[in-house]
Design an enzyme around this catalytic site. Sequence first.
Site, PDB file in Angstrom:
ATOM      1  N   ARG A   1       4.200   6.063   0.813  1.00 52.56           N
ATOM      2  CA  ARG A   1       3.707   4.708   0.485  1.00 52.56           C
ATOM      3  C   ARG A   1       2.201   4.772   0.209  1.00 52.56           C
ATOM      4  O   ARG A   1       1.703   4.157  -0.737  1.00 52.56           O
ATOM      5  CB  ARG A   1       4.028   3.761   1.637  1.00 52.56           C
ATOM      6  CG  ARG A   1       3.555   2.311   1.476  1.00 52.56           C
ATOM      7  CD  ARG A   1       4.224   1.481   2.559  1.00 52.56           C
ATOM      8  NE  ARG A   1       3.535   0.250   2.873  1.00 52.56           N
ATOM      9  CZ  ARG A   1       3.726  -0.910   2.248  1.00 52.56           C
ATOM     10  NH1 ARG A   1       4.569  -0.981   1.237  1.00 52.56           N
ATOM     11  NH2 ARG A   1       3.070  -1.997   2.625  1.00 52.56           N
TER      12      ARG A   1
ATOM     13  N   TYR B   1      -7.490   1.796   0.801  1.00 57.05           N
ATOM     14  CA  TYR B   1      -7.216   2.847  -0.176  1.00 57.05           C
ATOM     15  C   TYR B   1      -8.438   3.168  -1.031  1.00 57.05           C
ATOM     16  O   TYR B   1      -8.530   4.266  -1.578  1.00 57.05           O
ATOM     17  CB  TYR B   1      -6.014   2.458  -1.043  1.00 57.05           C
ATOM     18  CG  TYR B   1      -4.755   2.376  -0.217  1.00 57.05           C
ATOM     19  CD1 TYR B   1      -4.176   3.522   0.320  1.00 57.05           C
ATOM     20  CD2 TYR B   1      -4.176   1.144   0.080  1.00 57.05           C
ATOM     21  CE1 TYR B   1      -3.041   3.442   1.122  1.00 57.05           C
ATOM     22  CE2 TYR B   1      -3.039   1.064   0.873  1.00 57.05           C
ATOM     23  CZ  TYR B   1      -2.483   2.210   1.388  1.00 57.05           C
ATOM     24  OH  TYR B   1      -1.373   2.143   2.182  1.00 57.05           O
TER      25      TYR B   1
ATOM     26  N   HIS C   1       5.664   6.818   5.321  1.00 56.87           N
ATOM     27  CA  HIS C   1       4.429   6.061   5.126  1.00 56.87           C
ATOM     28  C   HIS C   1       3.406   6.828   4.288  1.00 56.87           C
ATOM     29  O   HIS C   1       2.615   6.211   3.574  1.00 56.87           O
ATOM     30  CB  HIS C   1       3.834   5.672   6.481  1.00 56.87           C
ATOM     31  CG  HIS C   1       3.580   4.198   6.610  1.00 56.87           C
ATOM     32  ND1 HIS C   1       4.580   3.258   6.501  1.00 56.87           N
ATOM     33  CD2 HIS C   1       2.439   3.491   6.811  1.00 56.87           C
ATOM     34  CE1 HIS C   1       4.066   2.053   6.647  1.00 56.87           C
ATOM     35  NE2 HIS C   1       2.766   2.167   6.827  1.00 56.87           N
TER      36      HIS C   1
END
Length: 317
Positions: A261, A293, A258
């Site tokens: 990612r 993000y 993750h």
Amino acid sequence: MSGAVPSWADRWLDSFLEAQAAELDAAENTRLAYGRDLIDWAQWLEKRGTDFQTAARADVEDYLVDCDTAGLAQSTRARRLSAIKQLYRFAYEEGWREDNPAIQIKGPGRKKSLPKTLSVEQVDQLLGAAQTSARTQSDRLRNTCLMELLYATGMRVSELVSLPVSAVRGDPRMILVRGKGDKERMVPLSPAARDALAVWVDTRDALDEAARKKGAAPSKFLFPSRGKSGHMTRHRFYLLIKELAVAGGVDPSEVTPHTLRHAFATHLLAGGADLRAIQTMLGHADISTTEIYTHVLDERLKELVLDKHPLAGPEDS
């Protein structure tokens, strides 16, 4: 907590906690806490005559009110809500539910942590380790393809390891990814990922042909395995990237499928990519999930200014 776990909760809890361990590198204590919290939630639903599959937002809200009334600490209530949100996010991605009944519910003031990510330098170290650290040439080519594809596309590890080889034949510039819940999306490939993919497909086909001559059935997967699933498992990939982290000189505690990612999304955003495009490539149903993000990038920029700006430090006296 008292009483037995309702039988209908077993499949959800076992699958969710396994994924927490394999994909997110959740510590054992974290998984145990999530397990206890979700068993309590399941028992509460059982008394209310409902279950994980049919619970609505009102049920989650009423449960939190009951937790407050019972005198549970703010941190405990926040953790329970977090566990419920994580469970339903997983259920949504698995296609078990078409919604997350807890997604819009705000917790009792607990600060939300930003997702962990990796620097460009750390990713380069992992890619370098993939190219050099395995015992055989075929393993090195496979590992390089795995890492280049993951970093180029931001796929979930379950999507990556189960890719059919038919999806990548013909030197594609984009590949079709079938995500959780059978939702499909197109993701572009970087030149490095295309190169690694082309070399691995040739190697994989040669290995597959040799196996067929010995009586083995042909594999439909890009990353075949002799295990029950027929392809590399997400747990094996989790172990693999830990091995690559050690070989590449990256702290293995910072590396999970993750975080790669997250690195894909954060690095794209830092490079000027459109948030909607990143949402599409990640397979997020809601733009608010992708917006996290922007906060990661904000924090990195703040650190950069505080650490690197010539006027950031105290003057010598």
